[in-house]
Design a protein around this motif. Sequence first.
Motif, PDB file in Angstrom:
ATOM      1  N   THR A 132       0.818  -1.215   0.000  1.00  0.00           N
ATOM      2  CA  THR A 132       0.000   0.000   0.000  1.00  0.00           C
ATOM      3  C   THR A 132       0.849   1.260   0.000  1.00  0.00           C
ATOM      4  O   THR A 132       0.599   2.211  -0.758  1.00  0.00           O
ATOM      5  N   GLU A 133       1.883   1.276   0.830  1.00  0.00           N
ATOM      6  CA  GLU A 133       2.730   2.462   0.957  1.00  0.00           C
ATOM      7  C   GLU A 133       3.941   2.430   0.029  1.00  0.00           C
ATOM      8  O   GLU A 133       4.757   3.375   0.047  1.00  0.00           O
ATOM      9  N   LYS A 134       4.067   1.344  -0.750  1.00  0.00           N
ATOM     10  CA  LYS A 134       5.185   1.188  -1.692  1.00  0.00           C
ATOM     11  C   LYS A 134       6.531   1.354  -0.992  1.00  0.00           C
ATOM     12  O   LYS A 134       7.457   2.032  -1.479  1.00  0.00           O
ATOM     13  N   LEU A 135       6.643   0.713   0.160  1.00  0.00           N
ATOM     14  CA  LEU A 135       7.879   0.815   0.926  1.00  0.00           C
ATOM     15  C   LEU A 135       9.041   0.128   0.229  1.00  0.00           C
ATOM     16  O   LEU A 135      10.206   0.478   0.486  1.00  0.00           O
ATOM     17  N   ASP A 136       8.735  -0.830  -0.638  1.00  0.00           N
ATOM     18  CA  ASP A 136       9.809  -1.558  -1.319  1.00  0.00           C
ATOM     19  C   ASP A 136      10.396  -0.766  -2.487  1.00  0.00           C
ATOM     20  O   ASP A 136      11.315  -1.255  -3.165  1.00  0.00           O
ATOM     21  N   GLU A 137       9.903   0.459  -2.721  1.00  0.00           N
ATOM     22  CA  GLU A 137      10.446   1.300  -3.794  1.00  0.00           C
ATOM     23  C   GLU A 137      11.172   2.535  -3.253  1.00  0.00           C
ATOM     24  O   GLU A 137      11.717   3.322  -4.034  1.00  0.00           O
ATOM     25  N   ARG A 138      11.212   2.690  -1.970  1.00  0.00           N
ATOM     26  CA  ARG A 138      11.841   3.870  -1.373  1.00  0.00           C
ATOM     27  C   ARG A 138      13.344   3.655  -1.248  1.00  0.00           C
ATOM     28  O   ARG A 138      13.807   2.634  -0.728  1.00  0.00           O
ATOM     29  N   THR A 139      14.115   4.648  -1.716  1.00  0.00           N
ATOM     30  CA  THR A 139      15.573   4.524  -1.688  1.00  0.00           C
ATOM     31  C   THR A 139      16.149   4.604  -0.272  1.00  0.00           C
ATOM     32  O   THR A 139      17.307   4.192  -0.049  1.00  0.00           O
ATOM     33  N   ASP A 140      15.377   5.122   0.661  1.00  0.00           N
ATOM     34  CA  ASP A 140      15.860   5.171   2.045  1.00  0.00           C
ATOM     35  C   ASP A 140      15.537   3.887   2.805  1.00  0.00           C
ATOM     36  O   ASP A 140      15.785   3.822   4.018  1.00  0.00           O
ATOM     37  N   LEU A 141      14.998   2.899   2.121  1.00  0.00           N
ATOM     38  CA  LEU A 141      14.697   1.609   2.748  1.00  0.00           C
ATOM     39  C   LEU A 141      15.409   0.465   2.016  1.00  0.00           C
ATOM     40  O   LEU A 141      14.917  -0.656   1.966  1.00  0.00           O
ATOM     41  N   MET A 142      16.610   0.748   1.480  1.00  0.00           N
ATOM     42  CA  MET A 142      17.376  -0.308   0.813  1.00  0.00           C
ATOM     43  C   MET A 142      18.069  -1.203   1.850  1.00  0.00           C
ATOM     44  O   MET A 142      18.561  -0.713   2.879  1.00  0.00           O
ATOM     45  N   PRO A 143      18.146  -2.517   1.589  1.00  0.00           N
ATOM     46  CA  PRO A 143      18.912  -3.392   2.491  1.00  0.00           C
ATOM     47  C   PRO A 143      20.411  -3.113   2.374  1.00  0.00           C
ATOM     48  O   PRO A 143      20.895  -2.532   1.400  1.00  0.00           O
ATOM     49  N   ARG A 144      21.143  -3.565   3.357  1.00  0.00           N
ATOM     50  CA  ARG A 144      22.596  -3.402   3.345  1.00  0.00           C
ATOM     51  C   ARG A 144      23.266  -4.587   2.633  1.00  0.00           C
ATOM     52  O   ARG A 144      22.699  -5.661   2.512  1.00  0.00           O
ATOM     53  N   ASP A 188      27.329   2.975  -0.592  1.00  0.00           N
ATOM     54  CA  ASP A 188      27.278   3.895  -1.728  1.00  0.00           C
ATOM     55  C   ASP A 188      27.228   3.168  -3.081  1.00  0.00           C
ATOM     56  O   ASP A 188      26.968   3.800  -4.105  1.00  0.00           O
ATOM     57  N   GLN A 189      27.511   1.903  -3.081  1.00  0.00           N
ATOM     58  CA  GLN A 189      27.517   1.145  -4.326  1.00  0.00           C
ATOM     59  C   GLN A 189      26.163   0.448  -4.594  1.00  0.00           C
ATOM     60  O   GLN A 189      26.011  -0.231  -5.612  1.00  0.00           O
ATOM     61  N   ARG A 190      25.244   0.643  -3.731  1.00  0.00           N
ATOM     62  CA  ARG A 190      23.934  -0.008  -3.916  1.00  0.00           C
ATOM     63  C   ARG A 190      23.203   0.642  -5.098  1.00  0.00           C
ATOM     64  O   ARG A 190      22.993   1.848  -5.121  1.00  0.00           O
ATOM     65  N   ALA A 191      22.781  -0.208  -6.046  1.00  0.00           N
ATOM     66  CA  ALA A 191      22.168   0.314  -7.273  1.00  0.00           C
ATOM     67  C   ALA A 191      20.707  -0.121  -7.419  1.00  0.00           C
ATOM     68  O   ALA A 191      19.880   0.657  -7.913  1.00  0.00           O
ATOM     69  N   SER A 192      20.369  -1.335  -7.045  1.00  0.00           N
ATOM     70  CA  SER A 192      18.988  -1.824  -7.180  1.00  0.00           C
ATOM     71  C   SER A 192      18.729  -2.830  -6.065  1.00  0.00           C
ATOM     72  O   SER A 192      19.666  -3.420  -5.501  1.00  0.00           O
ATOM     73  N   TRP A 193      17.472  -3.076  -5.770  1.00  0.00           N
ATOM     74  CA  TRP A 193      17.109  -3.977  -4.667  1.00  0.00           C
ATOM     75  C   TRP A 193      15.692  -4.530  -4.856  1.00  0.00           C
ATOM     76  O   TRP A 193      14.918  -4.015  -5.658  1.00  0.00           O
ATOM     77  N   ARG A 194      15.424  -5.535  -4.097  1.00  0.00           N
ATOM     78  CA  ARG A 194      14.088  -6.158  -4.111  1.00  0.00           C
ATOM     79  C   ARG A 194      13.804  -6.710  -2.725  1.00  0.00           C
ATOM     80  O   ARG A 194      14.683  -7.354  -2.117  1.00  0.00           O
ATOM     81  N   ILE A 195      12.582  -6.482  -2.213  1.00  0.00           N
ATOM     82  CA  ILE A 195      12.161  -6.982  -0.899  1.00  0.00           C
ATOM     83  C   ILE A 195      10.857  -7.764  -1.084  1.00  0.00           C
ATOM     84  O   ILE A 195       9.887  -7.228  -1.641  1.00  0.00           O
TER      85      ILE A 195
END
Length: 352
Positions: free
Chosen positions: A246-258, A273-280
Amino acid sequence: MSTDAEQAHSSHGTPPPRPAQPPRTAPERSSAPPPRPTSAPGFTPDPETPVLGVRAKAPFSRGTAEASGTRVPPQPSTPPRPSVPPRTGGLFAAGGPGGRRRPPSRTAAAAASLVLGLGLLGGAAAGSWLGDDPGAPPSTADTYAHARSAWHGIPVDDLFPRTLRGKGEGPGGADRVWTRIAVAPDSSCGGGFDPLLAKALAPVGCKRLVRATYTDATSTSVTTVGVLITTSGPTGMRALRQRFATEKLDERTDLMPRTYAAKGTAAAGFGDDQRASWRIRILTDAPAVVYTVTGFADGREVTDPQSAGEATQRGATSAPAQSGLGNDARGIADAIEAGFRRALATFTETTS
């Protein structure tokens, strides 16, 4: 000269008499009875055959002139019909449907089938009374219970295979191959997520976190994949998944995994700083969260990270989309999720 009839008419005025009819004469009856035929076909002389006016000794058929005293000639004798057992109307009766007798073998087979069917039904009912079917798939509660202990019971090669193959998972539908280069020791969730993502995942709790890092066939990209085992039940997992959607939290750049940057590997320079893409991925049939995060193996900094869902859309022009890093994040996450489900099913079967 008039006759006596004319004189009577003239004297009394009565109508003329009817024309005279010839007198009736009774046929002469012979004192002896007529001879009985002896050569008629199908006829057997019977010394006790009655004559007119005498009741016959043999029984009459219904509808004859027995009561009127008329003589009924005896009928030719016919052979007696064989007796037929009475029909009872049942499937296994002697006459059977339509009056046919079932062969003994078919009747016995049908009876055996009936008994067997009743036995199976009774057995099934007894099984439902005594407990669950042992061959039935595990319930959600069983799956959740086993998943919380599976993190140390599943072999690392089953959870994180040495090689992953993604058919059509690359840009333009190209095939991809990823090789495992490092496996992190199991740990708590303290260092696995940024504070904001850790706060978003807090409602489901953290039982354990396991991670591994892969590189592509050309060693130009690196991807960290993690499986978070939660302490939540099905209701909590469904609520968390609904919130992320609902809140599209998996698309927010401030919620990327480490990332997991293992020393001495291609991922040694793989940092925040090298994080480019992610999926949750929030699972609901098991207490688990599967995630991935990708970057370049040469350690270059990425200023415009993009989620895998956005980077794999048609027409995407970002660096993660052009380089296929979004495809790596999506393909590895899907492969590990499918492998985790298979490993969990096998673990549940062997420990049940």
